[in-house]
Each structure stands twice: as C-alpha cells, then as structure tokens.
Design a protein around this motif. Structure first.
Motif, PDB file in Angstrom:
ATOM      1  N   VAL A   1       0.868  -1.172   0.000  1.00  0.00           N
ATOM      2  CA  VAL A   1       0.000   0.000   0.000  1.00  0.00           C
ATOM      3  C   VAL A   1       0.906   1.224   0.000  1.00  0.00           C
ATOM      4  CG1 VAL A   1      -1.740   1.278   1.290  1.00  0.00           C
ATOM      5  CG2 VAL A   1      -1.795  -1.224   1.272  1.00  0.00           C
ATOM      6  N   PRO A   2       0.590   2.240  -0.775  1.00  0.00           N
ATOM      7  CA  PRO A   2       1.434   3.448  -0.795  1.00  0.00           C
ATOM      8  C   PRO A   2       1.683   3.979   0.607  1.00  0.00           C
ATOM      9  CG  PRO A   2      -0.166   3.561  -2.553  1.00  0.00           C
ATOM     10  CD  PRO A   2      -0.522   2.352  -1.733  1.00  0.00           C
ATOM     11  N   GLY A   3       2.945   4.232   0.910  1.00  0.00           N
ATOM     12  CA  GLY A   3       3.308   4.772   2.209  1.00  0.00           C
ATOM     13  C   GLY A   3       3.546   3.728   3.272  1.00  0.00           C
ATOM     14  N   LYS A   4       3.323   2.460   2.931  1.00  0.00           N
ATOM     15  CA  LYS A   4       3.540   1.385   3.901  1.00  0.00           C
ATOM     16  C   LYS A   4       4.569   0.405   3.367  1.00  0.00           C
ATOM     17  CE  LYS A   4      -0.981   1.491   6.164  1.00  0.00           C
ATOM     18  NZ  LYS A   4      -2.121   0.661   6.633  1.00  0.00           N
ATOM     19  N   GLU A   5       5.131  -0.363   4.288  1.00  0.00           N
ATOM     20  CA  GLU A   5       6.119  -1.352   3.886  1.00  0.00           C
ATOM     21  C   GLU A   5       5.449  -2.503   3.134  1.00  0.00           C
ATOM     22  OE1 GLU A   5       9.443  -0.882   7.468  1.00  0.00           O
ATOM     23  OE2 GLU A   5       8.560  -2.828   6.993  1.00  0.00           O
ATOM     24  N   ARG A   6       6.214  -3.081   2.242  1.00  0.00           N
ATOM     25  CA  ARG A   6       5.735  -4.265   1.545  1.00  0.00           C
ATOM     26  C   ARG A   6       5.571  -5.424   2.522  1.00  0.00           C
ATOM     27  NH1 ARG A   6       9.882  -5.767  -2.694  1.00  0.00           N
ATOM     28  NH2 ARG A   6      10.941  -6.588  -0.851  1.00  0.00           N
ATOM     29  N   GLU A   7       4.518  -6.194   2.341  1.00  0.00           N
ATOM     30  CA  GLU A   7       4.215  -7.321   3.228  1.00  0.00           C
ATOM     31  C   GLU A   7       4.260  -8.629   2.463  1.00  0.00           C
ATOM     32  OE1 GLU A   7       0.207  -7.343   4.701  1.00  0.00           O
ATOM     33  OE2 GLU A   7       0.591  -8.930   6.165  1.00  0.00           O
ATOM     34  N   GLY A   8       4.956  -9.594   3.010  1.00  0.00           N
ATOM     35  CA  GLY A   8       4.940 -10.932   2.450  1.00  0.00           C
ATOM     36  C   GLY A   8       3.647 -11.624   2.844  1.00  0.00           C
ATOM     37  N   VAL A   9       2.831 -11.974   1.878  1.00  0.00           N
ATOM     38  CA  VAL A   9       1.507 -12.533   2.131  1.00  0.00           C
ATOM     39  C   VAL A   9       1.537 -14.052   2.182  1.00  0.00           C
ATOM     40  CG1 VAL A   9      -0.838 -12.730   1.216  1.00  0.00           C
ATOM     41  CG2 VAL A   9       0.385 -10.543   1.057  1.00  0.00           C
ATOM     42  N   SER A  10       2.132 -14.659   1.188  1.00  0.00           N
ATOM     43  CA  SER A  10       2.137 -16.115   1.101  1.00  0.00           C
ATOM     44  C   SER A  10       3.246 -16.541   0.159  1.00  0.00           C
ATOM     45  CB  SER A  10       0.785 -16.616   0.586  1.00  0.00           C
ATOM     46  OG  SER A  10       0.736 -18.031   0.571  1.00  0.00           O
ATOM     47  N   CYS A  11       3.646 -17.802   0.292  1.00  0.00           N
ATOM     48  CA  CYS A  11       4.709 -18.316  -0.566  1.00  0.00           C
ATOM     49  C   CYS A  11       4.577 -19.822  -0.673  1.00  0.00           C
ATOM     50  CB  CYS A  11       6.073 -17.942   0.001  1.00  0.00           C
ATOM     51  SG  CYS A  11       7.474 -18.451  -1.011  1.00  0.00           S
ATOM     52  N   ILE A  12       4.959 -20.349  -1.812  1.00  0.00           N
ATOM     53  CA  ILE A  12       4.997 -21.793  -1.985  1.00  0.00           C
ATOM     54  C   ILE A  12       6.307 -22.149  -2.666  1.00  0.00           C
ATOM     55  CG2 ILE A  12       3.745 -21.719  -4.199  1.00  0.00           C
ATOM     56  CD1 ILE A  12       2.462 -24.436  -3.298  1.00  0.00           C
ATOM     57  N   SER A  13       6.965 -23.166  -2.133  1.00  0.00           N
ATOM     58  CA  SER A  13       8.196 -23.639  -2.737  1.00  0.00           C
ATOM     59  C   SER A  13       7.873 -24.751  -3.729  1.00  0.00           C
ATOM     60  CB  SER A  13       9.147 -24.175  -1.674  1.00  0.00           C
ATOM     61  OG  SER A  13      10.232 -24.835  -2.273  1.00  0.00           O
ATOM     62  N   ASN A  14       8.267 -24.556  -4.971  1.00  0.00           N
ATOM     63  CA  ASN A  14       8.108 -25.624  -5.947  1.00  0.00           C
ATOM     64  C   ASN A  14       9.229 -26.666  -5.806  1.00  0.00           C
ATOM     65  OD1 ASN A  14       5.776 -24.607  -7.291  1.00  0.00           O
ATOM     66  ND2 ASN A  14       7.079 -23.041  -8.203  1.00  0.00           N
ATOM     67  N   VAL A  15      10.176 -26.419  -4.922  1.00  0.00           N
ATOM     68  CA  VAL A  15      11.249 -27.371  -4.643  1.00  0.00           C
ATOM     69  C   VAL A  15      10.743 -28.503  -3.751  1.00  0.00           C
ATOM     70  CG1 VAL A  15      13.537 -27.675  -3.646  1.00  0.00           C
ATOM     71  CG2 VAL A  15      12.969 -25.554  -4.888  1.00  0.00           C
ATOM     72  N   ASP A  16      10.025 -28.112  -2.661  1.00  0.00           N
ATOM     73  CA  ASP A  16       9.583 -29.152  -1.734  1.00  0.00           C
ATOM     74  C   ASP A  16       8.142 -28.984  -1.263  1.00  0.00           C
ATOM     75  OD1 ASP A  16      11.053 -27.924   1.423  1.00  0.00           O
ATOM     76  OD2 ASP A  16       9.714 -26.995  -0.026  1.00  0.00           O
ATOM     77  N   GLY A  17       7.419 -27.993  -1.775  1.00  0.00           N
ATOM     78  CA  GLY A  17       6.018 -27.826  -1.423  1.00  0.00           C
ATOM     79  C   GLY A  17       5.752 -27.036  -0.160  1.00  0.00           C
ATOM     80  N   THR A  18       6.791 -26.584   0.515  1.00  0.00           N
ATOM     81  CA  THR A  18       6.598 -25.801   1.731  1.00  0.00           C
ATOM     82  C   THR A  18       5.792 -24.549   1.429  1.00  0.00           C
ATOM     83  OG1 THR A  18       8.693 -26.567   2.646  1.00  0.00           O
ATOM     84  CG2 THR A  18       7.750 -24.582   3.610  1.00  0.00           C
ATOM     85  N   THR A  19       4.859 -24.224   2.321  1.00  0.00           N
ATOM     86  CA  THR A  19       4.072 -23.011   2.155  1.00  0.00           C
ATOM     87  C   THR A  19       4.222 -22.098   3.365  1.00  0.00           C
ATOM     88  OG1 THR A  19       2.100 -24.065   3.081  1.00  0.00           O
ATOM     89  CG2 THR A  19       2.345 -24.116   0.691  1.00  0.00           C
ATOM     90  N   TYR A  20       3.919 -20.834   3.129  1.00  0.00           N
ATOM     91  CA  TYR A  20       3.968 -19.817   4.175  1.00  0.00           C
ATOM     92  C   TYR A  20       2.764 -18.899   4.004  1.00  0.00           C
ATOM     93  CZ  TYR A  20       4.981 -15.205   6.067  1.00  0.00           C
ATOM     94  OH  TYR A  20       4.873 -14.006   6.711  1.00  0.00           O
ATOM     95  N   TYR A  21       2.202 -18.520   5.138  1.00  0.00           N
ATOM     96  CA  TYR A  21       1.128 -17.524   5.141  1.00  0.00           C
ATOM     97  C   TYR A  21       1.407 -16.501   6.236  1.00  0.00           C
ATOM     98  CZ  TYR A  21      -1.541 -20.874   2.355  1.00  0.00           C
ATOM     99  OH  TYR A  21      -1.947 -21.731   1.375  1.00  0.00           O
ATOM    100  N   ALA A  22       1.205 -15.246   5.937  1.00  0.00           N
ATOM    101  CA  ALA A  22       1.262 -14.227   6.964  1.00  0.00           C
ATOM    102  C   ALA A  22       0.086 -14.430   7.917  1.00  0.00           C
ATOM    103  CB  ALA A  22       1.195 -12.843   6.327  1.00  0.00           C
ATOM    104  N   ASP A  23       0.277 -14.066   9.167  1.00  0.00           N
ATOM    105  CA  ASP A  23      -0.796 -14.228  10.152  1.00  0.00           C
ATOM    106  C   ASP A  23      -2.069 -13.508   9.723  1.00  0.00           C
ATOM    107  OD1 ASP A  23       1.381 -14.130  13.085  1.00  0.00           O
ATOM    108  OD2 ASP A  23       0.819 -15.772  11.758  1.00  0.00           O
ATOM    109  N   SER A  24      -1.897 -12.406   9.030  1.00  0.00           N
ATOM    110  CA  SER A  24      -3.048 -11.586   8.640  1.00  0.00           C
ATOM    111  C   SER A  24      -3.947 -12.266   7.613  1.00  0.00           C
ATOM    112  CB  SER A  24      -2.565 -10.252   8.076  1.00  0.00           C
ATOM    113  OG  SER A  24      -1.703 -10.452   6.979  1.00  0.00           O
ATOM    114  N   VAL A  25      -3.461 -13.321   6.964  1.00  0.00           N
ATOM    115  CA  VAL A  25      -4.265 -13.977   5.921  1.00  0.00           C
ATOM    116  C   VAL A  25      -4.513 -15.452   6.191  1.00  0.00           C
ATOM    117  CG1 VAL A  25      -3.354 -12.335   4.234  1.00  0.00           C
ATOM    118  CG2 VAL A  25      -2.351 -14.626   4.392  1.00  0.00           C
TER     119      VAL A  25
END
Length: 129
Positions: free
Chosen positions: A39-63
């Motif tokens: 969002v303009p004026g705010k820091e970038r937030e990592g929302v989610s991620c998936i590794s195509n190497v091993d399938g590991t996923t990540y979600y930010a608490d907010s989502v």
C-alpha cells in the motif's frame, strides 16, 4: 525470466478473488513463488509463498485461514485464492520468484521479502467496505 500477475479487481468485503501468477523463462520447479502486497506509504508485506522445490508453504498471520496458495507446475502458474476479503487487504499484489527456496527458509525469506530476485508488475486488489 518473466512473471505476470492477473486476477485483481474490485470486490466487496467478504467476497473472493483468485490471483494468478504466470511464470516463464526459467525452470519452475527450482523456484519458490511468493505473493507480496504493498500500500502506498507502507512497507511491503509478504503474504504467502509456496516452494516448488519441496512444497513448503507460508502464510502471513493476517491472511491465515482466508488465503490459499497453490502451484500448477504443468502450467507454470501459481494461484492465490483469497476468501473473506477485508478492506485492509486492499493493495497492489505482486508475485516474485526466489531460487531454490525451501523448508524453513521459505517462512524466513517470504516474511522479510528477501531473496526474491524476480518480480511481476503487480495487480490491484481493492476491497470495499
């Protein structure tokens, strides 16, 4: 290497959107694909991620519990299903790629936004109240 996001738009609170990230120009299975928002004026937030190497996923608490990330290696695409959207989810959403990110490194680097060397142009998500 190219990443192209699509699927953004305007939705009412409580609604859903599905973002897509189309990847090309690299070996898909060697990368983790993350979704970030800003969002303009705010820091970038990592929302989610998936590794195509091993399938590991990540979600930010907010989502957690509302967003689901998935990957289709046959199509070289990553999807972010966003349900129960809130006005605070309004942002430009970017997908990005990190080489051989896997296991516990996924959470660390996705939350920090580090190690992602390739970025798409972004897609706007607006959630009205």
């Amino acid at each position: 290497l190219r990443l192209v996001e699509s699927g953004g738009g305007l939705v009412q609170a409580g609604g859903s959107l599905r973002l897509s990230c189309a990847a090309s120009g690299f070996r898909f299975d060697d990368y983790a694909i993350g979704w970030f928002r800003q969002v303009p004026g705010k820091e970038r937030e990592g929302v989610s991620c998936i590794s195509n190497v091993d399938g590991t996923t990540y979600y930010a608490d907010s989502v957690k519990g509302r967003f689901t990330i998935s990957s289709d290696s046959a199509k070289n695409m990553v999807f972010l299903q966003m349900n129960t959207l809130k006005p605070e989810d309004t942002a430009v959403y970017y997908c990005a790629a990190a080489f051989r990110l896997a296991e516990s490194a996924v959470q660390f680097y996705a939350s920090a936004g580090a190690a992602f060397d390739y970025w798409g142009q972004g897609t706007q998500v607006t959630v009205s109240s």
